[in-house]
Design a protein around this motif. Structure first.
Motif, PDB file in Angstrom:
ATOM      1  N   PRO A  78       0.699  -1.252   0.119  1.00  0.00           N
ATOM      2  CA  PRO A  78      -0.065   0.088   0.057  1.00  0.00           C
ATOM      3  C   PRO A  78       0.787   1.304  -0.130  1.00  0.00           C
ATOM      4  O   PRO A  78       1.938   1.131   0.647  1.00  0.00           O
ATOM      5  N   LEU A 108      -4.811   1.257  -4.375  1.00  0.00           N
ATOM      6  CA  LEU A 108      -3.199   1.200  -4.164  1.00  0.00           C
ATOM      7  C   LEU A 108      -2.958   1.567  -3.085  1.00  0.00           C
ATOM      8  O   LEU A 108      -1.814   1.889  -2.591  1.00  0.00           O
ATOM      9  N   GLY A 109      -3.837   2.043  -2.044  1.00  0.00           N
ATOM     10  CA  GLY A 109      -3.334   2.357  -0.697  1.00  0.00           C
ATOM     11  C   GLY A 109      -4.153   3.445  -0.178  1.00  0.00           C
ATOM     12  O   GLY A 109      -5.349   3.285  -0.354  1.00  0.00           O
ATOM     13  N   VAL A 117      -4.584  -2.412   0.429  1.00  0.00           N
ATOM     14  CA  VAL A 117      -4.135  -2.554  -1.163  1.00  0.00           C
ATOM     15  C   VAL A 117      -4.970  -3.465  -1.729  1.00  0.00           C
ATOM     16  O   VAL A 117      -5.298  -4.624  -0.883  1.00  0.00           O
ATOM     17  N   ALA A 143      -3.743  -3.959  -8.129  1.00  0.00           N
ATOM     18  CA  ALA A 143      -2.366  -3.706  -8.160  1.00  0.00           C
ATOM     19  C   ALA A 143      -1.626  -4.332  -9.139  1.00  0.00           C
ATOM     20  O   ALA A 143      -0.712  -3.518 -10.110  1.00  0.00           O
TER      21      ALA A 143
END
Length: 427
Positions: free
Chosen positions: A333, A351-352, A379, A384
């Motif tokens: 993340p 993604l975080g 995440v 991703a």
């Protein structure tokens, strides 16, 4: 387009040696030398980059690529602190090297510097020109909450005028953007906005892209690893991050190990040292390591993969960042700003976590939240992997070549969004 010695010939001009250019030029070299159908490429670069690329050419062959070195005075002009002078120097030298090499098309790895001369209608004698626009921000109101200050409003107004005029320039045939949201905006708002095209920022090729195991819980012997890396400046949030670490609750501080790796801007070194001493005094349980030096790609790869959270506390940063790709490729993340392109990409692709990184208290709270809930909850691994898979070195180089000659290789991947789960909403 005509050909040189029976093939198409393009020129790539890049006087900078820090940041993306070295890696991107490696991708272009490898792509151009991969087959006889590829165009011949001349590279005009700084002396240190030229030496690096010559070593690569000895490895891959180099039969289709020619490296030319900028003279010291040429590079000084192109990298002048006076941006207008640098812009006209780059325009003039591109014209000169196009004539010298016989190339019929030219590419700037950073087109932002050239907006002024192209907006004034200056051309390249009929040669096709493309370039990568790094920092469009005029569309940020469409990406999320955007409360620009007066300076940002004036900046965006200036950019709007420059972009519209530059797109009218007949020699500027394609403008590439690392921001996938900007080309659709340009089509809707600018005459000749169709010249804009998305180019995927390439993830640095990994030697071993294995799935990363979920990290073990923190214990007395094993802490969660947080890493901040790159060329460390105030704009990238180094000082705010140090202020945030001093605010983290002692119970959380004892669970984390923070590594700050990369060259620190010389003007900040004394300030950084003072803040590190303060952190040591007020949070003795926090493990903090500073590695003030340039790190090679393989070192960064190991550093990231041995961590649990990647930090990118940028300060209202405009544009894309390779840090995002390093984190996504490792399945980690990213903790970053809720502003602009970076914030939007993190939210869209799971993604975080995003927050107001200009506020040390909020940044500290975000770190505490990620440790309390577990980094892995911030995440989405499948998203991703999908995000990184579309950002290949070959796709990047192919898009540049296609912007100049057409039909140069694999098509640019389409862009899609993945909704971020509710627990990852910005703080």
């Amino acid at each position: 387009m005509h050909s040189v010695a029976g093939r198409q010939h393009v020129l790539v001009f890049e006087p900078d040696s820090e940041g993306h250019p070295r890696e991107w030029l490696e991708h272009i070299v490898a792509f151009a030398d991969a087959g006889p159908e590829r165009p011949a490429v001349s590279l005009v670069v700084a002396a240190d980059v030229a030496a690096h690329l010559q070593r690569q050419l000895r490895t891959v062959g180099g039969g289709r690529v020619r490296v030319l070195t900028l003279r010291p005075h040429e590079r000084r002009l192109c990298t002048s602190r006076f941006l207008t002078l640098a812009a006209f120097a780059r325009w003039w030298l591109m014209r000169r090297y196009l004539r010298r090499t016989g190339a019929q098309a030219g590419h700037f790895l950073s087109l932002d510097h050239l907006c002024v001369p192209f907006a004034l209608g200056l051309g390249m004698g009929g040669a096709r020109i493309s370039g990568i626009l790094f920092r469009p921000s005029v569309h940020y109101a469409t990406l999320g909450v955007y409360r620009p200050g007066l300076g940002e409003r004036l900046r965006d107004l200036r950019k709007t005028i420059m972009y519209q005029l530059m797109l009218l320039n007949r020699d500027v045939t394609t403008v590439l953007s690392l921001d996938p949201y900007f080309p659709p905006y340009a089509v809707r708002h600018y005459r000749h906005g169709a010249k804009l095209r998305f180019i995927p920022d390439p993830a640095y090729p990994a030697k071993d892209d294995v799935d990363r195991a979920e990290p073990a819980p923190a214990t007395a012997a094993r802490r969660y690893g947080l890493v901040l890396f790159g060329y460390l400046t105030e704009r990238k949030g180094l000082l705010v991050m140090l202020d945030a670490l001093a605010r983290i609750r002692p119970a959380t501080a004892s669970q984390i190990a923070v590594t700050i790796a990369g060259r620190i801007e010389p003007a900040l070194r004394d300030t950084v040292a003072a803040r590190v001493r303060h952190i040591t005094a007020v949070r003795p349980g926090l493990a903090l390591r500073i590695d003030d030096r340039w790190l090679a790609a393989d070192e960064l790869d190991r550093l990231v993969r041995d961590s649990d959270i990647v930090l990118a506390p940028y300060q209202r940063f405009v544009g894309s960042s390779g840090v995002l790709l390093w984190a996504a490729r490792a399945g980690l993340p990213l903790l970053t700003q809720d502003f602009g392109l970076l914030g939007r990409l993190v939210r869209d692709h799971g993604l975080g976590l995003t927050t107001d990184t200009t506020d040390p208290a909020r940044l500290a709270a975000a770190i505490e939240r990620m440790i309390a809930d577990g980094p892995a909850t911030f995440v989405v691994p499948r998203a991703a992997r999908s995000f990184v898979s579309t950002r290949t070195a070959t796709g990047f180089a192919s898009t540049i070549m296609a912007s100049l000659v057409g039909g140069a290789g694999e098509p640019t991947p389409s862009f899609s969004c993945v909704n971020q789960p509710e627990q990852n909403a910005p703080t």
